[in-house]
Design a protein around this motif. Structure first.
Motif, PDB file in Angstrom:
ATOM      1  N   LEU A 117       0.819  -1.214   0.000  1.00  0.00           N
ATOM      2  CA  LEU A 117       0.000   0.000   0.000  1.00  0.00           C
ATOM      3  C   LEU A 117       0.852   1.263   0.000  1.00  0.00           C
ATOM      4  CD1 LEU A 117      -2.724  -1.054   2.604  1.00  0.00           C
ATOM      5  CD2 LEU A 117      -2.938  -1.050   0.110  1.00  0.00           C
ATOM      6  N   PHE A 120       0.664   4.181  -2.582  1.00  0.00           N
ATOM      7  CA  PHE A 120      -0.477   5.092  -2.530  1.00  0.00           C
ATOM      8  C   PHE A 120      -0.153   6.381  -1.767  1.00  0.00           C
ATOM      9  CE2 PHE A 120      -3.035   1.141  -3.194  1.00  0.00           C
ATOM     10  CZ  PHE A 120      -3.723   1.556  -4.320  1.00  0.00           C
ATOM     11  N   ILE A 121       0.763   6.315  -0.817  1.00  0.00           N
ATOM     12  CA  ILE A 121       0.986   7.437   0.094  1.00  0.00           C
ATOM     13  C   ILE A 121       1.431   8.700  -0.636  1.00  0.00           C
ATOM     14  CG2 ILE A 121       2.351   8.245   2.061  1.00  0.00           C
ATOM     15  CD1 ILE A 121       2.314   5.357   3.116  1.00  0.00           C
ATOM     16  N   VAL A 124      -1.493  10.051  -2.754  1.00  0.00           N
ATOM     17  CA  VAL A 124      -2.511  10.690  -1.929  1.00  0.00           C
ATOM     18  C   VAL A 124      -2.018  12.054  -1.459  1.00  0.00           C
ATOM     19  CG1 VAL A 124      -3.703  10.580   0.298  1.00  0.00           C
ATOM     20  CG2 VAL A 124      -3.644   8.570  -1.185  1.00  0.00           C
ATOM     21  N   GLY A 136      -8.870  11.617  -0.584  1.00  0.00           N
ATOM     22  CA  GLY A 136      -7.935  10.506  -0.638  1.00  0.00           C
ATOM     23  C   GLY A 136      -7.295  10.189   0.697  1.00  0.00           C
ATOM     24  N   LEU A 140      -7.421   6.607   2.348  1.00  0.00           N
ATOM     25  CA  LEU A 140      -6.158   5.922   2.638  1.00  0.00           C
ATOM     26  C   LEU A 140      -6.114   5.449   4.083  1.00  0.00           C
ATOM     27  CD1 LEU A 140      -3.256   5.037   1.979  1.00  0.00           C
ATOM     28  CD2 LEU A 140      -2.516   7.360   2.572  1.00  0.00           C
ATOM     29  N   ALA A 160      -7.527  -2.994  -2.747  1.00  0.00           N
ATOM     30  CA  ALA A 160      -7.171  -1.601  -3.016  1.00  0.00           C
ATOM     31  C   ALA A 160      -6.662  -1.450  -4.442  1.00  0.00           C
ATOM     32  CB  ALA A 160      -6.123  -1.122  -2.017  1.00  0.00           C
ATOM     33  N   LEU A 195      -8.100   5.829  -3.782  1.00  0.00           N
ATOM     34  CA  LEU A 195      -8.327   4.771  -2.787  1.00  0.00           C
ATOM     35  C   LEU A 195      -9.791   4.345  -2.768  1.00  0.00           C
ATOM     36  CD1 LEU A 195      -6.169   3.444  -1.001  1.00  0.00           C
ATOM     37  CD2 LEU A 195      -5.450   5.646  -1.874  1.00  0.00           C
TER      38      LEU A 195
END
Length: 224
Positions: A117, A120-121, A124, A136, A140, A160, A195
């Motif tokens: 995951l 994604f950080i 986002v 987001g 998240l 996800a 997300l």
């Protein structure tokens, strides 16, 4: 053909047929019907040939996904379908995506659930900084909580990514469109939200809890 390929091809080809009316070969008012018939035919075949536990899962997915879809699209209006109302193939498609996510999760090490995951950080962070996807951050956090504390971490992590892939295909083809301004919240969102899998994780958690409850009842003889 493995289920993973069956689900993947059904989603990809089905969304294309529905969005384009089979490349313009069908009248627009009939565009969804080949997909409706195929998806429910596949769903019925799996239901007929599988075991009791999966049947419970299939019915449970329908029971949760259908009203949630109608609420999100018709009441909350966070997205709108191409032809207004939710296509009939969508509830069956939810089960296909759920089972596809489970297949992906089973091939994943438990220790990888949170690390996968991480990409994604920064994305986002960009959406929040840019102001184009402020929702987001909330989504998240939800996915991270589900993955860290939920009963099926690998499933939530897999969903996800699986949900994002499916949503990208659907939005690019025009099957549905997410609102840039999220009603009732003052938040913004991309089309699709990065997300969006958070909604699927929540649904999967409800399915898991319900199936466990049914199985517990079966073990004490309440359901034969």
């Amino acid at each position: 053909m493995s289920r993973a390929w069956l689900y993947s091809l059904t989603i990809l080809i089905g969304l294309w047929i529905s969005a384009t009316a089979f490349g313009g070969l069908l009248p627009d008012n009939l565009a969804e019907w080949p997909v409706n018939i195929w998806c429910w035919g596949v769903f019925a075949y799996i239901y007929k040939t599988t075991n009791r536990k999966e049947r419970i899962e299939m019915i449970t997915v329908l029971a949760f996904a259908t009203p949630m879809e109608l609420f999100f699209s018709e009441v909350w209006n966070i997205y709108e379908y191409q032809r207004g109302l939710m296509p009939l193939f969508v509830p069956a498609g939810h089960y296909f995506l759920f089972d596809l996510g489970r297949i992906m999760a089973n091939k994943m090490k438990q220790s990888l659930a949170l690390p996968i995951l991480i990409p994604f950080i920064p994305m986002v962070g960009y959406g929040v900084y840019d102001g184009s996807d402020t929702s987001g951050l909330i989504l998240l956090l939800l996915v991270l909580v589900f993955t860290r504390f939920g009963p099926q971490p690998r499933l939530y992590a897999a969903m996800a990514w699986a949900a994002l892939a499916m949503e990208i295909v659907g939005t690019q083809l025009g099957n549905w469109t997410w609102a840039n301004e999220v009603p009732w919240t003052g938040l913004t969102a991309w089309n699709p939200p990065l997300l969006v899998g958070a909604f699927y994780c929540f649904g999967d958690l409800l399915v898991n809890m319900t199936v466990v409850r049914f199985e517990e009842k079966a073990h004490v003889g309440l359901h034969e």
